[in-house]
Design an enzyme around this catalytic site. Structure first.
Site, PDB file in Angstrom:
ATOM      1  N   TYR A 150      33.082 -30.078  93.065  1.00 31.03           N
ATOM      2  CA  TYR A 150      33.145 -31.448  92.250  1.00 31.03           C
ATOM      3  C   TYR A 150      33.589 -32.420  93.467  1.00 31.03           C
ATOM      4  O   TYR A 150      32.908 -33.511  93.491  1.00 31.03           O
ATOM      5  CB  TYR A 150      34.564 -31.456  91.435  1.00 31.03           C
ATOM      6  N   ARG A 169      47.260 -36.742  95.431  1.00 30.51           N
ATOM      7  CA  ARG A 169      48.216 -37.988  95.501  1.00 30.51           C
ATOM      8  C   ARG A 169      48.372 -38.768  94.112  1.00 30.51           C
ATOM      9  O   ARG A 169      49.199 -39.132  93.613  1.00 30.51           O
ATOM     10  CB  ARG A 169      47.929 -39.105  96.540  1.00 30.51           C
ATOM     11  N   ARG A 179      42.555 -38.351  82.774  1.00 24.70           N
ATOM     12  CA  ARG A 179      41.617 -37.767  83.740  1.00 24.70           C
ATOM     13  C   ARG A 179      42.437 -36.683  84.456  1.00 24.70           C
ATOM     14  O   ARG A 179      43.624 -36.594  84.677  1.00 24.70           O
ATOM     15  CB  ARG A 179      41.185 -38.898  85.040  1.00 24.70           C
ATOM     16  N   PHE A 211      35.596 -45.373 112.610  1.00 23.48           N
ATOM     17  CA  PHE A 211      35.003 -45.667 111.245  1.00 23.48           C
ATOM     18  C   PHE A 211      35.375 -43.921 110.583  1.00 23.48           C
ATOM     19  O   PHE A 211      35.824 -44.094 109.564  1.00 23.48           O
ATOM     20  CB  PHE A 211      33.290 -45.595 111.040  1.00 23.48           C
TER      21      PHE A 211
END
Length: 423
Positions: A177, A224, A234, A294
């Site tokens: 997932y 978290r 969910r 980044f």
């Protein structure tokens, strides 16, 4: 002084480096890691795309605009295409018989100039309603960029459709997932970095490392966000793990189950930490400064978040976040591999010090921390990042006492930058 400023003052006195870095960040330090793009230098379509980027995620807009050259535009379009795909997946008003084919075919809409979707009720629906502008700018990109974005969009759409009616059971499915929703993003970005020639071909070719970059961030967010996800119905924690601690995942939030809940939490954090060696290897290969920043900033935010969550009952009671000053310090420091290794070392040591001797995962946690230590043994000036002289500490405390209100304003002003590690 009211209770709030006293608490604020107490918080900053405990972390004087936060004060220094919040000031440094606000007074122009952010330009080093997140320079702004000049909108007047863009064509009309790209200007619109960057406006959508700012509207859907200010934090990502900031870090994307810091990338060099044409890579910046490719990553901007990549983000908006995936945001549009994600908006379809998240929209519960779209029936499955409509949604599943859309997810499977979404990559083909990139080459259909008129395609748009006007029925969404989601907050980011503008990226679907004005998809023709996004797809037009996509088709203006070099073919190497188009091929990467289309391929990742296709694979992600198929993966999202697979998990629409399927819960995450095994740890293998958890990895699967996370691969679909984040690992593929890491792989796509890595291929874009190499296609731009700012990075070597190996960065885009080594999909295992790129996948780990995405999995580390996604698992951190899932860990978290336990309570928030529960409140919204969910479930992303793998049943294989939580079923050893509770009959239902929601039971972990009950006060009487808090000890078992924390043990489950610690096991999942231990699982996530296994990706850190891959993260360090990946970052060590990067040559371009803008690409390094980044990639590195979200990773150091993630390790700090896991350190804050480890063995912490608050995960099941509310929101656990790193301090804004702490986040700014990480953003300012994480500009080279030695600094990142020092940061990783610092936070895994913090976790190590909190490992309960009675925790079922304690041996595994110690083992993975040992492997991270081996890769990130501190050396050089960054190893002692938080050792300050007494005169500095005295000045910092005086500054805090005199400036709490001003710093509170700074804290709010930096929030859009700091949220990069929270999203």
């Amino acid at each position: 002084m009211s209770a709030f400023p006293m608490e604020l003052l107490k918080k900053w006195l405990g972390h004087p480096e936060d004060i220094y870095n919040l000031l440094r960040f606000k007074m122009g330090g952010y330009r080093a890691v997140m320079p702004r793009i000049d909108p007047d230098s863009l064509g009309r379509g790209l200007r619109t795309c960057y406006r959508y980027l700012n509207q859907t995620s200010r934090s990502f807009a900031a870090v994307i605009q810091a990338l060099d050259g044409e890579l910046r535009h490719a990553v901007c379009i990549f983000y908006l295409v995936l945001r549009a795909l994600d908006t379809i997946e998240d929209d519960m008003t779209i029936s499955l018989d409509v949604k599943v084919p859309m997810l499977h075919e979404f990559h083909s809409y990139l080459y259909q100039p008129e395609w748009k979707y006007m029925e969404s009720k989601e907050k980011d629906r503008q990226v679907l309603e004005d998809f023709p502008t996004i797809s037009m700018e996509f088709r203006k990109l070099s073919k190497v960029y188009q091929d990467v974005i289309s391929d990742i969009c296709h694979k992600m759409g198929v993966g999202m459709a697979e998990f629409l009616e399927k819960k995450v059971d095994s740890q293998h499915e958890w990895d699967k997932y996370c691969h679909y929703v984040a690992g593929l993003v890491g792989i796509g970005l890595s291929r874009l970095f190499s296609a731009s020639e700012l990075e070597d071909p190996i960065v885009g070719q080594d999909t295992e490392l790129a996948n780990s970059m995405g999995l580390f961030l996604q698992k951190t967010n899932i860990i978290r966000d336990y309570l928030e996800d529960q409140l919204e119905g969910r479930e992303f924690w793998p049943r294989e793990v939580w079923s050893r601690y509770a009959k239902k995942l929601s039971d972990l939030a009950k006060p009487e189950n808090i000890d078992m809940a924390v043990q489950c939490l610690n096991e999942l954090i231990t699982n996530a930490l296994h990706h850190v060696p891959d993260v360090l290897t990946y970052l060590s290969r990067l040559k371009n400064q803008s690409v390094f920043n980044f990639c590195a900033i979200p990773q150091v935010m993630a390790i700090a978040t896991l350190a804050a969550c480890y063995n912490n009952k608050q995960v099941f009671r509310g929101v656990v976040k790193i301090r804004k000053g702490q986040a700014v310090t990480l953003m300012m420091d994480a500009t080279n591999i030695q600094a990142v290794k020092a940061i990783m070392y610092q936070y895994v040591e913090e976790i190590y010090q909190k490992i309960p001797s009675t925790d079922p995962s304690s041996n595994k946690t110690q083992q993975v921390i040992a492997s991270i230590r081996t890769m990130s043994l501190p050396g050089g000036p960054m190893a002692s990042r938080h050792h300050y002289s007494p005169i500095y500490l005295s000045c910092a405390m005086l500054l805090a006492a005199l400036s709490w209100q001003y710093l509170s304003t700074i804290s709010k002003a930096t929030e859009e930058y700091v949220q990069a590690g929270e999203n």
